[in-house]
Design an enzyme around this catalytic site. Sequence first.
Site, PDB file in Angstrom:
ATOM      1  N   ARG A 120       0.843  -1.191   0.000  1.00 43.70           N
ATOM      2  CA  ARG A 120       0.000   0.000   0.000  1.00 43.70           C
ATOM      3  C   ARG A 120       0.876   1.237   0.000  1.00 43.70           C
ATOM      4  NH1 ARG A 120      -1.697   0.695   4.614  1.00 43.70           N
ATOM      5  NH2 ARG A 120      -1.570  -1.288   5.681  1.00 43.70           N
ATOM      6  N   TYR A 264      -1.371  -3.494  -6.916  1.00 43.81           N
ATOM      7  CA  TYR A 264      -1.247  -4.297  -5.711  1.00 43.81           C
ATOM      8  C   TYR A 264      -2.390  -4.127  -4.713  1.00 43.81           C
ATOM      9  CZ  TYR A 264       1.094  -7.377  -2.613  1.00 43.81           C
ATOM     10  OH  TYR A 264       1.388  -8.481  -1.870  1.00 43.81           O
ATOM     11  N   LYS A 273      -9.779  -1.641   1.151  1.00 38.79           N
ATOM     12  CA  LYS A 273      -9.434  -0.518   2.028  1.00 38.79           C
ATOM     13  C   LYS A 273     -10.135   0.769   1.565  1.00 38.79           C
ATOM     14  CE  LYS A 273      -6.689  -3.261   4.213  1.00 38.79           C
ATOM     15  NZ  LYS A 273      -7.038  -3.780   5.530  1.00 38.79           N
ATOM     16  N   HIS A 293     -11.483  -1.636  10.836  1.00 39.28           N
ATOM     17  CA  HIS A 293     -10.443  -2.579  10.413  1.00 39.28           C
ATOM     18  C   HIS A 293     -10.384  -3.708  11.447  1.00 39.28           C
ATOM     19  CE1 HIS A 293      -5.919  -3.024   9.142  1.00 39.28           C
ATOM     20  NE2 HIS A 293      -6.697  -3.833   8.459  1.00 39.28           N
ATOM     21  N   SER A 315      -2.193  -4.539  10.317  1.00 41.99           N
ATOM     22  CA  SER A 315      -1.932  -5.749   9.530  1.00 41.99           C
ATOM     23  C   SER A 315      -0.617  -6.381  10.000  1.00 41.99           C
ATOM     24  CB  SER A 315      -1.928  -5.442   8.044  1.00 41.99           C
ATOM     25  OG  SER A 315      -0.654  -5.194   7.600  1.00 41.99           O
ATOM     26  N   CYS A 317      -0.311  -8.476  12.465  1.00 45.83           N
ATOM     27  CA  CYS A 317      -0.285  -8.681  13.925  1.00 45.83           C
ATOM     28  C   CYS A 317      -1.072  -9.939  14.282  1.00 45.83           C
ATOM     29  CB  CYS A 317      -0.894  -7.494  14.650  1.00 45.83           C
ATOM     30  SG  CYS A 317       0.149  -6.049  14.671  1.00 45.83           S
ATOM     31  N   LYS A 319      -3.951 -11.079  12.685  1.00 48.52           N
ATOM     32  CA  LYS A 319      -5.406 -10.985  12.556  1.00 48.52           C
ATOM     33  C   LYS A 319      -6.003 -12.265  11.978  1.00 48.52           C
ATOM     34  CE  LYS A 319      -7.798  -7.164  11.165  1.00 48.52           C
ATOM     35  NZ  LYS A 319      -7.995  -6.032  10.240  1.00 48.52           N
ATOM     36  N   THR A 320      -5.395 -12.727  10.882  1.00 47.11           N
ATOM     37  CA  THR A 320      -5.946 -13.923  10.240  1.00 47.11           C
ATOM     38  C   THR A 320      -5.794 -15.121  11.182  1.00 47.11           C
ATOM     39  OG1 THR A 320      -5.427 -12.953   8.115  1.00 47.11           O
ATOM     40  CG2 THR A 320      -5.927 -15.296   8.103  1.00 47.11           C
ATOM     41  N   ASN A 321      -4.691 -15.142  11.957  1.00 48.67           N
ATOM     42  CA  ASN A 321      -4.504 -16.254  12.899  1.00 48.67           C
ATOM     43  C   ASN A 321      -5.599 -16.265  13.964  1.00 48.67           C
ATOM     44  OD1 ASN A 321      -2.208 -16.859  11.502  1.00 48.67           O
ATOM     45  ND2 ASN A 321      -0.788 -16.029  13.024  1.00 48.67           N
ATOM     46  N   ASP A 340     -10.664  -9.228   8.318  1.00 48.42           N
ATOM     47  CA  ASP A 340     -10.038  -7.913   8.092  1.00 48.42           C
ATOM     48  C   ASP A 340     -10.951  -6.721   8.348  1.00 48.42           C
ATOM     49  OD1 ASP A 340      -7.701  -6.488   7.377  1.00 48.42           O
ATOM     50  OD2 ASP A 340      -8.498  -6.089   5.384  1.00 48.42           O
ATOM     51  N   ASN A 429       5.440  -8.897   2.380  1.00 40.58           N
ATOM     52  CA  ASN A 429       4.018  -8.561   2.216  1.00 40.58           C
ATOM     53  C   ASN A 429       3.361  -9.435   1.151  1.00 40.58           C
ATOM     54  OD1 ASN A 429       1.630  -7.073   2.729  1.00 40.58           O
ATOM     55  ND2 ASN A 429       2.038  -5.695   1.003  1.00 40.58           N
ATOM     56  N   SER A 430       3.941 -10.629   0.914  1.00 40.03           N
ATOM     57  CA  SER A 430       3.317 -11.512  -0.084  1.00 40.03           C
ATOM     58  C   SER A 430       1.990 -12.034   0.471  1.00 40.03           C
ATOM     59  CB  SER A 430       4.256 -12.667  -0.438  1.00 40.03           C
ATOM     60  OG  SER A 430       4.687 -13.333   0.721  1.00 40.03           O
ATOM     61  N   ARG A 431       1.092 -12.388  -0.433  1.00 42.84           N
ATOM     62  CA  ARG A 431      -0.294 -12.639  -0.020  1.00 42.84           C
ATOM     63  C   ARG A 431      -0.889 -13.880  -0.658  1.00 42.84           C
ATOM     64  NH1 ARG A 431      -2.740  -8.425   3.270  1.00 42.84           N
ATOM     65  NH2 ARG A 431      -1.101  -6.865   3.449  1.00 42.84           N
ATOM     66  N   ARG A 462       1.386  -4.977  18.207  1.00 46.66           N
ATOM     67  CA  ARG A 462       2.639  -5.624  18.617  1.00 46.66           C
ATOM     68  C   ARG A 462       3.354  -4.704  19.583  1.00 46.66           C
ATOM     69  NH1 ARG A 462       5.198  -9.782  15.602  1.00 46.66           N
ATOM     70  NH2 ARG A 462       3.714 -10.448  14.025  1.00 46.66           N
ATOM     71  N   GLU A 557      -3.368 -20.690  22.224  1.00 50.82           N
ATOM     72  CA  GLU A 557      -3.423 -20.408  23.667  1.00 50.82           C
ATOM     73  C   GLU A 557      -4.139 -19.076  23.929  1.00 50.82           C
ATOM     74  OE1 GLU A 557      -2.842 -22.816  25.322  1.00 50.82           O
ATOM     75  OE2 GLU A 557      -1.145 -23.966  24.531  1.00 50.82           O
ATOM     76  N   ASN A 558      -4.292 -18.277  22.900  1.00 51.74           N
ATOM     77  CA  ASN A 558      -5.045 -17.025  23.098  1.00 51.74           C
ATOM     78  C   ASN A 558      -6.501 -17.311  23.469  1.00 51.74           C
ATOM     79  OD1 ASN A 558      -2.749 -15.602  22.524  1.00 51.74           O
ATOM     80  ND2 ASN A 558      -3.250 -15.281  20.362  1.00 51.74           N
TER      81      ASN A 558
END
Length: 647
Positions: A120, A264, A273, A293, A315, A317, A319-321, A340, A429-431, A462, A557-558
């Site tokens: 971005r 991109y 976004k 977000h 992003s 941090c 999020k997807t996990n 997201d 930043n690969s996706r 973070r 564990e979160n």
Amino acid sequence: MTSSTNYVRTRATHPRSRPIGGRCAQAAASLASGCGRAAHQAALRGVAPSPQLAALTPKVRAFVEQSAALCGAARVHVCDGSEQEAAALLALLEHQGTLKRLPKYHNCWLARTDPADVARVESRTFVCSASERDVVPAARLGGRSALGNHIAPADYDAAIADRLPGCMKGRTMYVVPFAMGPLGSPLCKIGVELTDSPYVVYSMRVMTRMGSKVLEALRKDEDFVRCLHASGTRGLPGWPCDPPRTIILHRPADNEIVSYGSGYGGNSLLGKKCLALRLGSVLARREGWLAEHMLIVGITDPSGRKRYVAAAFPSACGKTNLAMMTPTLPGYKVECVGDDIAWMKFDDEGVLRAINPENGFFGVAPGTSESTNPIAMATIFRNSVFTNVAETEDGGVWWEGMGGAPSGLTDWRGQPWDAKKGTPAAHPNSRFCTPAEQCPIIDPAWQSPEGVPISAILLGGRRPAGVPLVVEARDWRHGVFLGASMRSEATAAAEHSGKVVMHDPFAMRPFFGYNFGDYLAHWLSLPRAGRKMPKVFHVNWFRKDQQGKFLWPGFGENSRVLDWILRRCDEEPCYQETPLGLVPSEGQLNTEGLNDINMKELFSTPKEFWLQEADAIEKYFTEEVGEDLPNEMWDELNRLRNNFSES
Ligand code: OXD
Ligand code: MN
């Protein structure tokens, strides 16, 4: 593509709609037509419009015709979203060298961008309005703001006139009608993206609900967001772009987005976004809801009770996990609504309800593995496009953090990878770009038009030092302060580099569509009689000890933290007060079965650290917001400082 229509320039059929770029665009359009004067004149003599164009609603058609004339597109193709169309797009992309088939998986593709077009571009992303203060808080008027770039209407028009005329010469312009959110949902918004990039079209097909059914919906309500994307006239043959002249423009007053020069992610998939957050936040404020977000997850506890939480993290941090977590606590189940973006609105019963306006995941690949996110790994190796990851010898993909590097890797630039050189094989930043419905734990209600009820809002970043694992806000106003003062280490998704801790309020810093002071006032205005306000929490999975080792294992564990949060949503008295807010009281965070957790350090709130943090927040509020900061935020900052001074 076979079904494309030769575009012939006709006069706009809907004279009331304002052309992109205003009057400049009309001038630019006739400038652009210089290259195809004969066709242009023939069109004006009354060449019949193609059936594809004739089927569009008058407003969409005017937008298409004006934009095609401005950009000098050779053809227009109106996307229907069909399987045949998708197959034809892939064949074209393969032929052009933009995509390479990954034979190891079913219908998976690799894209390598121009190495100058990988993230971005916040410095070239602007919001246009007549008054700068609509966009930039008082403290930064006339200067550079970290919270939003303003562009004046004349400069907006000039930027377009400077870049767009003729920029699609010889290319097809695709018309992508798309819906953000389930069609028919009161929260759904429709956009029409015009683009000369078939890669963007294919990605929009994954990331949004796209095609004829959206055009049909437009017949009932003609309102849509006009999105114009042009790749640019330089770059690599398979990846046209124009990095030095890239610009991403938003004009909320006209529901308009114009993006030039980058193919991109968020620069070019304009529903994400640009629409869902920047324009979305403006619409949300106007209409009394929230465009954030945030990921959304459903959590079922051992008693079978299900609650949903939304969570804002910058992003990269995790999020997807979190959105796809495999809980380690027995009896817990997590289901994913989105990873997201959350659009949230109070319903008639006063319940905050959220939808994920997207239809796919555009996740950061590095760091995704069987141990960090097995659910993502079970989701992404079908029907996906991977961008800027490394390629294995057997036609698969690899990235840092996936596990041991196989030999014979080709790096994201298409070069043989040499581990000894120290350069990454996959771009940081690969996706992956993957349909959401493939996620094995997709929530049964993820497409529910009314949205899912939100019990708690999590905020986080973070923070290697000083910030406890979890803190509950004392009340809504304190929660808004926690969001306003959020900070996090910088991410590879943007242009910044290094591990510097940056302010990122509500994880929205790059995505505010209007003045951040007004955004805070909007959040503060939400509590009303009869509304059930969700509880607000700040979490930090990333605290480290003196040796630089993470203090908390994170990932599954979160769920232990989520367990405490849900118990707090039930008003269980499992907390103690600290100067920062409420934290689990002794023994109330379930750590059974975990070894070596230094709870004391994990929850410590060092006075010196927090007095410095308060100074940093004050500096930020003063230098970046100034008099637009709601007084409630100064009160909260004073309280933070007093709490520590007296502790
Ligand atoms: C994203 C981001 O791409 O936040 O989701 O950068
Ligand atoms: Mn994001």
